[in-house]
Write a protein that holds these residues in place. Structure first.
Motif, PDB file in Angstrom:
ATOM      1  N   GLY A 131      33.999  53.458  23.877  1.00  0.00           N
ATOM      2  CA  GLY A 131      33.729  52.824  22.458  1.00  0.00           C
ATOM      3  C   GLY A 131      32.355  53.949  22.013  1.00  0.00           C
ATOM      4  N   ALA A 132      31.933  53.394  20.889  1.00  0.00           N
ATOM      5  CA  ALA A 132      31.058  54.199  20.102  1.00  0.00           C
ATOM      6  C   ALA A 132      29.908  54.614  21.145  1.00  0.00           C
ATOM      7  CB  ALA A 132      30.457  53.522  18.957  1.00  0.00           C
ATOM      8  N   GLY A 133      29.627  55.836  21.189  1.00  0.00           N
ATOM      9  CA  GLY A 133      28.421  56.637  22.161  1.00  0.00           C
ATOM     10  C   GLY A 133      29.092  57.170  23.144  1.00  0.00           C
ATOM     11  N   THR A 134      30.305  57.153  23.162  1.00  0.00           N
ATOM     12  CA  THR A 134      30.857  58.052  24.339  1.00  0.00           C
ATOM     13  C   THR A 134      31.037  59.531  23.652  1.00  0.00           C
ATOM     14  OG1 THR A 134      32.704  56.283  24.798  1.00  0.00           O
ATOM     15  CG2 THR A 134      33.342  58.830  25.312  1.00  0.00           C
ATOM     16  N   LEU A 135      30.536  60.347  24.684  1.00  0.00           N
ATOM     17  CA  LEU A 135      30.418  61.822  24.472  1.00  0.00           C
ATOM     18  C   LEU A 135      29.470  62.115  23.150  1.00  0.00           C
ATOM     19  CD1 LEU A 135      34.281  63.091  25.272  1.00  0.00           C
ATOM     20  CD2 LEU A 135      31.827  63.033  26.540  1.00  0.00           C
ATOM     21  N   THR A 136      28.391  61.209  22.788  1.00  0.00           N
ATOM     22  CA  THR A 136      27.797  61.405  22.020  1.00  0.00           C
ATOM     23  C   THR A 136      26.966  62.786  21.966  1.00  0.00           C
ATOM     24  OG1 THR A 136      25.975  60.322  20.423  1.00  0.00           O
ATOM     25  CG2 THR A 136      25.892  60.135  22.796  1.00  0.00           C
ATOM     26  N   GLU A 137      26.647  63.300  23.352  1.00  0.00           N
ATOM     27  CA  GLU A 137      25.780  64.467  23.268  1.00  0.00           C
ATOM     28  C   GLU A 137      26.708  65.460  23.151  1.00  0.00           C
ATOM     29  OE1 GLU A 137      24.624  61.222  26.535  1.00  0.00           O
ATOM     30  OE2 GLU A 137      26.453  62.242  25.903  1.00  0.00           O
ATOM     31  N   LEU A 138      27.861  65.591  23.373  1.00  0.00           N
ATOM     32  CA  LEU A 138      28.821  66.719  23.080  1.00  0.00           C
ATOM     33  C   LEU A 138      29.009  66.880  21.668  1.00  0.00           C
ATOM     34  CD1 LEU A 138      30.651  68.983  24.073  1.00  0.00           C
ATOM     35  CD2 LEU A 138      32.494  67.267  24.505  1.00  0.00           C
ATOM     36  N   ARG A 139      29.374  65.668  21.062  1.00  0.00           N
ATOM     37  CA  ARG A 139      29.517  65.643  19.561  1.00  0.00           C
ATOM     38  C   ARG A 139      28.178  66.302  18.783  1.00  0.00           C
ATOM     39  NH1 ARG A 139      32.620  61.790  16.988  1.00  0.00           N
ATOM     40  NH2 ARG A 139      32.415  60.524  18.832  1.00  0.00           N
ATOM     41  N   ASP A 140      27.099  65.984  19.028  1.00  0.00           N
ATOM     42  CA  ASP A 140      25.979  66.483  18.607  1.00  0.00           C
ATOM     43  C   ASP A 140      25.786  67.855  18.713  1.00  0.00           C
ATOM     44  OD1 ASP A 140      22.901  65.902  17.654  1.00  0.00           O
ATOM     45  OD2 ASP A 140      22.547  66.941  19.655  1.00  0.00           O
ATOM     46  N   SER A 141      25.882  68.266  19.962  1.00  0.00           N
ATOM     47  CA  SER A 141      25.938  69.552  20.196  1.00  0.00           C
ATOM     48  C   SER A 141      26.653  70.558  19.647  1.00  0.00           C
ATOM     49  CB  SER A 141      25.834  69.949  21.910  1.00  0.00           C
ATOM     50  OG  SER A 141      24.910  69.121  22.464  1.00  0.00           O
ATOM     51  N   LEU A 142      28.132  70.201  19.462  1.00  0.00           N
ATOM     52  CA  LEU A 142      29.008  71.252  18.873  1.00  0.00           C
ATOM     53  C   LEU A 142      28.953  70.973  17.316  1.00  0.00           C
ATOM     54  CD1 LEU A 142      32.493  69.841  21.108  1.00  0.00           C
ATOM     55  CD2 LEU A 142      31.094  71.915  20.914  1.00  0.00           C
ATOM     56  N   THR A 143      28.491  69.779  16.749  1.00  0.00           N
ATOM     57  CA  THR A 143      28.274  69.806  15.315  1.00  0.00           C
ATOM     58  C   THR A 143      27.310  70.752  14.896  1.00  0.00           C
ATOM     59  OG1 THR A 143      29.049  67.398  15.344  1.00  0.00           O
ATOM     60  CG2 THR A 143      27.948  68.237  13.375  1.00  0.00           C
ATOM     61  N   ARG A 144      26.196  70.686  15.726  1.00  0.00           N
ATOM     62  CA  ARG A 144      25.184  71.370  15.156  1.00  0.00           C
ATOM     63  C   ARG A 144      25.084  73.025  15.349  1.00  0.00           C
ATOM     64  NH1 ARG A 144      19.809  68.392  18.384  1.00  0.00           N
ATOM     65  NH2 ARG A 144      18.961  70.267  17.590  1.00  0.00           N
ATOM     66  N   ALA A 145      25.677  73.397  16.543  1.00  0.00           N
ATOM     67  CA  ALA A 145      26.194  74.648  16.656  1.00  0.00           C
ATOM     68  C   ALA A 145      26.969  75.188  15.434  1.00  0.00           C
ATOM     69  CB  ALA A 145      26.733  74.841  18.073  1.00  0.00           C
ATOM     70  N   GLU A 146      28.023  74.433  15.258  1.00  0.00           N
ATOM     71  CA  GLU A 146      29.070  74.918  14.155  1.00  0.00           C
ATOM     72  C   GLU A 146      28.330  74.883  12.970  1.00  0.00           C
ATOM     73  OE1 GLU A 146      33.790  74.191  13.280  1.00  0.00           O
ATOM     74  OE2 GLU A 146      32.464  72.638  14.137  1.00  0.00           O
ATOM     75  N   LEU A 147      27.361  74.253  12.629  1.00  0.00           N
ATOM     76  CA  LEU A 147      26.816  74.112  11.247  1.00  0.00           C
ATOM     77  C   LEU A 147      25.864  75.351  11.314  1.00  0.00           C
ATOM     78  CD1 LEU A 147      25.534  70.400  10.835  1.00  0.00           C
ATOM     79  CD2 LEU A 147      27.132  71.753   9.246  1.00  0.00           C
ATOM     80  N   GLU A 148      25.280  75.828  12.551  1.00  0.00           N
ATOM     81  CA  GLU A 148      24.326  76.921  12.346  1.00  0.00           C
ATOM     82  C   GLU A 148      24.998  78.170  12.134  1.00  0.00           C
ATOM     83  OE1 GLU A 148      21.630  78.726  15.990  1.00  0.00           O
ATOM     84  OE2 GLU A 148      21.131  76.505  15.673  1.00  0.00           O
ATOM     85  N   ALA A 161      35.328  53.499  18.406  1.00  0.00           N
ATOM     86  CA  ALA A 161      35.175  52.107  17.719  1.00  0.00           C
ATOM     87  C   ALA A 161      34.011  51.506  18.147  1.00  0.00           C
ATOM     88  CB  ALA A 161      36.644  51.333  17.691  1.00  0.00           C
ATOM     89  N   ASP A 162      33.430  50.873  17.381  1.00  0.00           N
ATOM     90  CA  ASP A 162      32.213  49.992  17.857  1.00  0.00           C
ATOM     91  C   ASP A 162      32.628  48.885  18.810  1.00  0.00           C
ATOM     92  OD1 ASP A 162      30.107  47.524  17.017  1.00  0.00           O
ATOM     93  OD2 ASP A 162      29.225  49.363  17.663  1.00  0.00           O
ATOM     94  N   THR A 163      31.674  48.286  19.558  1.00  0.00           N
ATOM     95  CA  THR A 163      32.138  47.157  20.486  1.00  0.00           C
ATOM     96  C   THR A 163      32.325  45.908  19.705  1.00  0.00           C
ATOM     97  OG1 THR A 163      30.688  47.938  22.096  1.00  0.00           O
ATOM     98  CG2 THR A 163      31.414  45.392  22.408  1.00  0.00           C
ATOM     99  N   ARG A 164      31.583  45.703  18.450  1.00  0.00           N
ATOM    100  CA  ARG A 164      32.084  44.439  17.577  1.00  0.00           C
ATOM    101  C   ARG A 164      33.015  44.630  16.908  1.00  0.00           C
ATOM    102  NH1 ARG A 164      25.986  43.111  14.724  1.00  0.00           N
ATOM    103  NH2 ARG A 164      24.909  42.641  16.683  1.00  0.00           N
TER     104      ARG A 164
END
Length: 281
Positions: A131-148, A161-164
């Motif tokens: 669900g939502a929150g899976t690999l959130t650290e990897l998503r954040d790191s890849l996005t920030r690095a690619e933007l930079e 998907a979110d739990t709800r």
């Protein structure tokens, strides 16, 4: 293709996440107060879910419905099918269990409808989906690095998907007594590349068809690893990887299932139980 490559690699311990999920599903099935005549392990290409169903003692017969390629370490599956197109007759089985596969289908609402139709009245569907929150650290790191590094970023991690939302999909598909709950598992690695290796060995790398035309450059990946270590590491320097595991359960409708109580009837019973007179305020 991703899963076929993972089967060829057959890396020891690569199924650690699925093994954890299988153990949890077996415990949940043990708590169910009935037995099922025909159970289906939907998409269980490692056989762990079939073993969990058998270990629970709740099914008289288990059918392993595998994907379109064979697992060389297992006997041939009972049924070869794609999770997105389930070739089961309506009301033909009593229990369907799926683990860590349905998040990859193109039409999850449609798949859930197919599953519900395949269940006999009062049949149980039990599944675990990232669900939502899976690999959130990897998503954040890849996005920030690619933007930079490039000035833009593409989707590199599958959206979850979110739990709800998943609970709402169960209701839309026609399941009775739908329940979803979330359990977050945190796995620690020496670095981002160790995490990526595990994802590759489990066939869990990105399957998005609409993404950037070019893979990430070495420079971007190295920068992503640095960002990961700077922002998502513990005191010992090891990084964290989160897996938000959403367990879904729902029953095929049956007249024996208890109907939800109306607010008025619930109030009256509560007043009777407390031995007081109900008052309107």
């Amino acid at each position: 293709m991703r899963r076929e490559r993972a089967l060829r690699l057959a890396a020891p311990g690569a199924d650690f996440l699925l093994a954890e999920v299988a153990h949890d599903l077996e415990d949940r099935l043990r708590l169910v107060s009935r037995r099922f005549q025909t159970a289906v392990d939907l998409g269980g290409h490692t056989g762990l879910i079939s073993k969990a169903i058998s270990g629970s003692g709740k099914a008289e017969r288990t059918i392993r419905a595998d994907l379109f390629f064979p697992d060389p370490s297992l006997p041939s599956p009972d049924l070869v099918c794609d999770d997105a197109y389930i070739p089961l007759k309506p009301q033909s089985c009593d229990l369907i269990v799926s683990a860590l596969t349905l998040h990859a289908v193109n039409d999850l609402p449609g798949s859930l409808v197919q599953i519900r139709r395949s269940l006999a009245p009062d049949g149980l569907f039990l599944a675990v989906i990232p669900g939502a929150g899976t690999l959130t650290e990897l998503r954040d790191s890849l996005t920030r690095a690619e933007l930079e590094c490039t000035g833009g970023a593409a989707a590199r991690v599958l959206p979850f998907a979110d739990t709800r939302d998943l609970g709402s999909l169960l209701q839309r598909a026609g399941f009775a007594l739908p329940v979803t709950d979330l359990d977050t598992l945190t796995v620690r690695y020496d670095n981002m590349f160790a995490l990526l290796k595990d994802l590759r060995n489990t066939g869990a790398t990105s399957i998005l068809s609409q993404t950037a035309r070019h893979p990430l450059s070495r420079t971007t990946l190295l920068r992503a690893a640095e960002i990961y270590a700077e922002n998502h590491a513990d005191g010992d320097g090891r990084i964290r990887a989160s897996f938000a595991l959403v367990t879904l359960s729902g029953w095929a409708p049956h007249e024996s299932q208890q109907k939800p109580l109306s607010p008025g009837s619930a109030k009256s019973r509560l007043a009777d139980a407390l031995g007081v007179k109900e008052q309107k305020v």
